[in-house]
Design a protein around this motif. Structure first.
Motif, PDB file in Angstrom:
ATOM      1  N   ASN A  79       0.803  -1.227   0.000  1.00  0.00           N
ATOM      2  CA  ASN A  79       0.000   0.000   0.000  1.00  0.00           C
ATOM      3  C   ASN A  79       0.836   1.277   0.000  1.00  0.00           C
ATOM      4  O   ASN A  79       0.286   2.368  -0.144  1.00  0.00           O
ATOM      5  CB  ASN A  79      -0.926   0.014   1.225  1.00  0.00           C
ATOM      6  CG  ASN A  79      -1.977  -1.081   1.166  1.00  0.00           C
ATOM      7  OD1 ASN A  79      -2.604  -1.280   0.136  1.00  0.00           O
ATOM      8  ND2 ASN A  79      -2.158  -1.797   2.270  1.00  0.00           N
TER       9      ASN A  79
ATOM     10  N   ASP B 153      -6.210   2.037  10.761  1.00  0.00           N
ATOM     11  CA  ASP B 153      -6.589   1.447   9.476  1.00  0.00           C
ATOM     12  C   ASP B 153      -7.383   0.158   9.675  1.00  0.00           C
ATOM     13  O   ASP B 153      -7.672  -0.257  10.812  1.00  0.00           O
ATOM     14  CB  ASP B 153      -5.351   1.217   8.600  1.00  0.00           C
ATOM     15  CG  ASP B 153      -4.444   0.110   9.115  1.00  0.00           C
ATOM     16  OD1 ASP B 153      -4.769  -0.507  10.157  1.00  0.00           O
ATOM     17  OD2 ASP B 153      -3.397  -0.140   8.491  1.00  0.00           O
ATOM     18  N   ARG B 154      -7.711  -0.494   8.558  1.00  0.00           N
ATOM     19  CA  ARG B 154      -8.572  -1.678   8.620  1.00  0.00           C
ATOM     20  C   ARG B 154      -7.918  -2.849   9.353  1.00  0.00           C
ATOM     21  O   ARG B 154      -8.591  -3.732   9.850  1.00  0.00           O
ATOM     22  CB  ARG B 154      -8.950  -2.109   7.200  1.00  0.00           C
ATOM     23  CG  ARG B 154      -9.961  -1.167   6.527  1.00  0.00           C
ATOM     24  CD  ARG B 154     -10.220  -1.575   5.109  1.00  0.00           C
ATOM     25  NE  ARG B 154      -9.017  -1.434   4.282  1.00  0.00           N
ATOM     26  CZ  ARG B 154      -8.967  -1.726   2.979  1.00  0.00           C
ATOM     27  NH1 ARG B 154     -10.049  -2.189   2.370  1.00  0.00           N
ATOM     28  NH2 ARG B 154      -7.858  -1.554   2.306  1.00  0.00           N
TER      29      ARG B 154
ATOM     30  N   TYR C 261      -2.888   6.984  -0.242  1.00  0.00           N
ATOM     31  CA  TYR C 261      -3.019   7.430   1.148  1.00  0.00           C
ATOM     32  C   TYR C 261      -2.046   8.590   1.400  1.00  0.00           C
ATOM     33  O   TYR C 261      -1.105   8.464   2.188  1.00  0.00           O
ATOM     34  CB  TYR C 261      -2.714   6.273   2.102  1.00  0.00           C
ATOM     35  CG  TYR C 261      -3.475   5.002   1.782  1.00  0.00           C
ATOM     36  CD1 TYR C 261      -4.790   4.831   2.192  1.00  0.00           C
ATOM     37  CD2 TYR C 261      -2.866   3.984   1.050  1.00  0.00           C
ATOM     38  CE1 TYR C 261      -5.491   3.669   1.900  1.00  0.00           C
ATOM     39  CE2 TYR C 261      -3.552   2.814   0.753  1.00  0.00           C
ATOM     40  CZ  TYR C 261      -4.863   2.665   1.166  1.00  0.00           C
ATOM     41  OH  TYR C 261      -5.548   1.521   0.868  1.00  0.00           O
TER      42      TYR C 261
ATOM     43  N   LEU D 280      -1.035   9.652   4.976  1.00  0.00           N
ATOM     44  CA  LEU D 280      -0.435   8.657   5.863  1.00  0.00           C
ATOM     45  C   LEU D 280       1.008   8.340   5.500  1.00  0.00           C
ATOM     46  O   LEU D 280       1.742   7.768   6.308  1.00  0.00           O
ATOM     47  CB  LEU D 280      -1.258   7.359   5.845  1.00  0.00           C
ATOM     48  CG  LEU D 280      -2.689   7.456   6.386  1.00  0.00           C
ATOM     49  CD1 LEU D 280      -3.392   6.115   6.256  1.00  0.00           C
ATOM     50  CD2 LEU D 280      -2.684   7.908   7.843  1.00  0.00           C
TER      51      LEU D 280
END
Length: 701
Positions: free
Chosen positions: A107, A137-138, A227, A230
Motif C-alpha cells: 500500500n 486502518d482496517r 493514502y 499517511l
C-alpha cells in the motif's frame, strides 16, 4: 550543442569564466559551505547546552555553494526531532521516546512508508488511539498522519514536507523540513555501494561516509499515493550532501547552469515543472555514467548537453530515479497535462540545438551579457554589471554578517534558557561549552570561540549583581569572569563591565573602559548587529566590506557591535534608567508577544553605541565634568538621529528622554518618549516614563 571541438571548447571556457566571475568558483563555494557548517555547529551546540531534543542541518543550494545571488535560493533546514524513534526491528525500540515502526508494504509508494504507533512502555503495537493526528486502518494499526506538520509553525506556508518562512528584505527565505531519525537505514537505500558507475564514482570513501550518516522520514506523501496523508518520505539528505560536497568545480558549474536554465526557460513563475532537486539527481546520474575525465572546464558545454539529454529522457519516460533510493521515482505523477510535458520536451530540444543563443539570453546574474562581452570582445562599458571582485566582496560581507547575526541568535536562546536557572546550572553550562572546545572538532572549537565570551560575561555579571546587592562590591573571581568575555565583539561585553563598575561607584575605571572602547569603535568600520526582533538588511560601508574581503571570520569580533543584554538576574549591574526596560510589558501587551522569540522583552537590551554615550553622560555627571557630559549627550543624540542600523532605537530614545529629564528639559523628554512609541507602540517602557514625567510635573505644580 554537438559542434566542432574548437567552437565547443572556446564557448565552454568563456562560459566557465563567466560563472567564475559571478561567484561559482572554488573560493566562494568553500566559503559558503564553511559558513553554513559553522552556522549549523553553533546552533546544535546551543541545542545541546539548552537540552533541546533536536538537531538542525543546513542543506540545499546555499549550504552546498551551488547558488548565486541571482538564483536567490532559499535556505533549507532539516529539523530532526530526537524524541522520536523510527525503527525497522523490534530490538531498536527505546524507552522514553515516541517509537514508530516503519512499514513498507503493497500500500506504500516506493521510497515512502507508513509509521505505526508503538506502546511507550514495551515494544508492542499501540492498540488505543487518543490523538487526532493518528488514524486506525482496517488492520487495526494506528498510523501517524503527516499532517502533524501543521502544528509546528503557525502562519508559515507549507510546501510538501517543508514549512516556508518568508525572509525579510536582504535575507533568504527559510524552508524548514521537520524530520524524525531512523534507527537504521532502510533496505531500499542500502545498496549504494553496489551502484558505482564508470570511474568508480561515488568512491568507496564517499560511500562509507554516506552510509555512516543518519537517515530520516519527512512528513509528505507521494503524488500518486492512495493514502497521501499517511505516507512519509524516506530521506537520505545527509548522504546526498556528502555527494554534493565531493563534486568538482565543473560539475558545480554545470548544476548552476541547469538551475539557471530551469528558471529562465523551463519553469514559469507560477508553476515549477522541474525542481532543482530533479536537476541535482540528473547531474549525479550523469556523473555516474560518464568518465571522470570529461568534467573539465573546456568540456562544460558537452557536460551540460549530457545533463539536458538525461533530463529529456526522464521527462519523456516519466521516470527519474532517486540517486540513493532508486525505487523512488521523482517524476511519478509530475506531468498530469500532456501539453505541459510536450512543451518541456520541445524547449529542451531547442536548448540543445541553439546553445549559444539560449545561453546569451540568460538574464540571471547578467550571465548572457557577461558571455557576450567575452565572446565578442564587447567593450565593458556596453553593459554594467558588478565585477568579480565586487561579487566576492559582497559574498564575504554577507557571510560574516550572517555569522555574527547567528551568534546574536544563539546568545539570546542561551539567555532565554538560563533566565530562570540558578548559578550552579549556569556554571554547568559553561563547563559543557568548554568541553566542546577541548574535545570537539575544528568547527566546534571555532563555535566555542564565538559563543563562550558572551556566556562568560553574563555569568560574571550575574555573580556581580548578587555581590552588589549584598555589599556593593565585586569580587576578583567575578572580574575574571567578566574579563574572559571582553573579546566577544568590539563593545558589548566591555560596556557590561563598565556598567558593573558604574553600579559599584567606581567611576574612574568605568570612564577608562568607555574611553578606550569609544576610541576602538570610531577607528574601525563597526556595524551594529542584533537579532532580538527585526530582520532587515543592514546598511554597510565600503570600508566594512573591504575588511570582510581581506580577513577571515575572526574580524567579526573587531567590526561588529552586538546589542547589550542584561537578564533580570543582572539587574543590580544595570543603571536604574535602563532597568525600566525589564518591565516594559503590561498584561495587555503580553498577548502581542511571541513566546519563542520575544523573550528579550523581559530584559534590558540596548544598542552598544547609545549605551556607551549614555554611560559617559552619567559618569561625567558624577565626576562633575560638565563639558564632557554635554559632549556625551550630543553624541547620544547624533547617534540616534543618524545611525540607520540601530535595532533598539526605542530604548535609546527612552534613555535619552531620561537624560533630558536630568537636564530639566521635560518637553524634550516627552518628545523622546513619543518618538520611542512611534518605533514600538506596544511592549515599550516609554509608557512608564511618560506617566512618571507627567506625575512629576503635576506634583511640582
Amino acid at each position: 550543442m554537438f559542434q566542432e571541438p574548437d567552437y565547443s571548447e572556446n564557448l565552454s571556457l568563456m562560459l566557465s569564466e563567466a560563472l567564475h566571475d559571478i561567484g561559482v568558483n572554488e573560493n566562494i563555494v568553500m566559503r559558503r559551505r564553511r559558513h553554513f557548517m559553522l552556522r549549523e555547529t553553533m546552533g546544535n551546540i546551543t541545542s545541546r547546552l539548552t537540552d533541546q531534543k533536536e538537531t538542525n542541518y543546513f542543506l540545499g543550494s546555499q549550504s552546498e555553494g551551488t547558488t548565486t545571488k541571482g538564483l536567490d535560493s532559499d535556505t533549507d533546514v532539516l529539523n530532526c526531532r530526537h524524541n522520536y524513534n523510527i525503527i525497522q526491528d523490534w530490538s531498536e525500540w527505546e524507552h522514553g521516546k515516541f517509537n514508530y515502526l516503519m512499514i513498507q508494504d503493497e500500500n506504500t509508494t516506493p521510497g515512502y512508508c507508513f509509521l505505526q504507533l508503538l506502546k511507550d512502555d514495551e515494544p508492542l503495537p499501540a492498540t488505543v488511539n487518543h490523538n487526532v493526528h493518528h488514524f486506525t486502518d482496517r488492520r487495526g494499526r494506528i498510523l501517524y498522519k503527516n499532517t502533524m506538520i501543521n502544528n509546528f509553525l503557525v502562519g508559515a506556508v507549507q510546501h510538501g514536507p517543508s514549512i516556508a518562512q518568508q525572509g525579510q528584505p536582504g535575507l533568504c527565505d527559510l524552508d524548514r523540513v521537520f524530520a524524525f531519525p531512523c534507527k537504521s537505514w532502510p533496505q531500499s537505500a542500502s545498496g549504494l555501494s553496489e551502484r558505482q558507475g564508470i570511474g568508480r564514482w561515488p568512491t568507496q570513501k564517499m560511500i562509507r561516509y554516506a552510509a555512516s550518516t543518519d537517515c530520516f522520514v519527512v512528513p509528505t506523501g507521494s503524488k500518486v499515493s492512495e493514502y497521501p496523508e499517511l505516507e512519509w518520505r524516506i530521506s537520505s539528505i545527509l548522504a546526498e550532501r556528502c555527494l554534493m560536497n565531493n563534486l568538482n568545480i565543473t560539475q558545480i558549474r554545470c548544476y548552476v547552469l541547469l538551475k539557471m536554465i530551469l528558471k529562465s526557460f523551463l519553469n514559469s513563475q507560477d508553476e515549477v515543472n522541474v525542481s532543482s532537486f530533479m536537476c541535482k539527481t540528473v547531474l549525479l546520474h550523469c556523473i555516474k555514467k560518464r568518465e571522470p575525465s570529461i568534467w573539465k572546464d573546456y568540456n562544460l558545454l558537452t557536460c551540460l548537453t549530457f545533463c539536458l539529454l538525461e533530463l529529456h529522457s526522464c521527462i519523456q519516460n516519466d521516470s527519474c530515479s532517486h540517486f540513493i533510493i532508486p525505487e523512488n521515482n521523482l517524476m511519478a505523477g509530475q506531468f498530469t497535462v500532456t501539453e505541459t510535458k510536450n512543451e518541456l520536451l520541445k524547449n529542451i530540444c531547442e536548448l540543445i540545438q541553439n546553445d549559444r543563443q539560449q545561453l546569451l539570453s540568460i538574464d540571471i546574474d547578467d550571465l548572457g551579457h557577461r558571455l557576450q562581452v567575452k565572446l565578442y570582445r564587447v567593450p565593458h562599458g556596453a553593459y554594467y554589471f558588478p565585477s568579480s571582485f565586487e561579487i566576492y566582496e559582497e559574498v564575504f560581507t554577507w557571510v560574516y554578517i550572517d555569522i555574527a547575526t547567528i551568534i546574536s541568535v544563539e546568545h539570546m536562546l542561551i539567555l532565554k534558557h538560563l533566565h530562570n536557572e540558578n548559578i550552579r546550572t549556569m556554571k554547568h553550562h559553561i563547563v559543557k561549552l568548554m568541553n566542546f572546545s577541548d574535545n570537539g572538532n575544528r568547527l566546534e572549537h571555532i563555535a566555542f570561540k564565538f559563543l563562550a565570551p558572551f556566556l562568560f560575561t553574563t555569568y560574571g555579571s550575574i555573580l556581580a549583581s548578587s555581590s552588589i546587592a549584598e555589599n556593593n562590591q565585586v569580587s576578583h573571581q567575578e572580574l575574571i569572569c567578566l574579563s574572559a568575555g571582553l573579546n566577544s565583539d568590539i563593545a558589548s561585553s566591555k560596556l557590561k563591565l563598565a556598567s558593573v563598575f558604574y553600579s559599584t561607584g567606581d567611576m574612574e575605571k568605568a570612564e577608562l573602559i568607555l574611553r578606550n572602547t569609544e576610541q576602538q569603535y570610531i577607528s574601525l568600520p563597526v556595524l551594529p548587529l542584533c537579532r532580538c526582533w527585526i530582520k532587515v538588511k543592514p546598511s554597510v560601508t565600503a570600508e566594512f566590506m573591504r575588511v570582510c574581503s581581506e580577513q577571515n571570520e575572526d574580524c567579526i569580533k573587531h567590526i561588529t557591535a552586538m546589542c547589550v543584554r542584561f537578564i533580570q538576574k543582572e539587574i543590580n549591574c544595570v543603571p536604574h534608567e535602563l532597568q525600566y526596560e525589564m518591565f516594559r510589558s503590561t498584561q495587555g501587551d503580553m498577548i502581542h508577544r511571541l513566546e519563542y522569540k520575544d523573550c528579550w522583552m523581559d530584559w534590558a537590551v540596548v544598542d552598544s553605541l547609545p549605551f556607551l554615550y549614555f554611560l559617559q553622560y552619567k559618569i561625567y555627571s558624577h565626576l562633575q565634568r560638565h563639558q564632557a557630559q554635554q559632549q556625551a549627550l550630543s553624541k547620544l543624540i547624533r547617534t540616534i538621529e543618524t545611525d540607520k542600523n540601530l535595532k533598539h532605537r526605542e530604548t535609546a530614545l527612552n534613555i535619552l528622554g531620561q537624560c533630558m529629564e536630568q537636564e530639566n528639559r521635560p518637553q524634550k523628554a516627552f518628545n523622546c518618549y513619543l518618538l520611542s512609541l512611534q518605533q514600538r507602540a506596544r511592549n515599550n517602557a516609554a509608557y512608564i516614563h511618560i506617566c512618571k514625567l507627567l506625575s512629576g510635573l503635576v506634583v511640582n505644580q
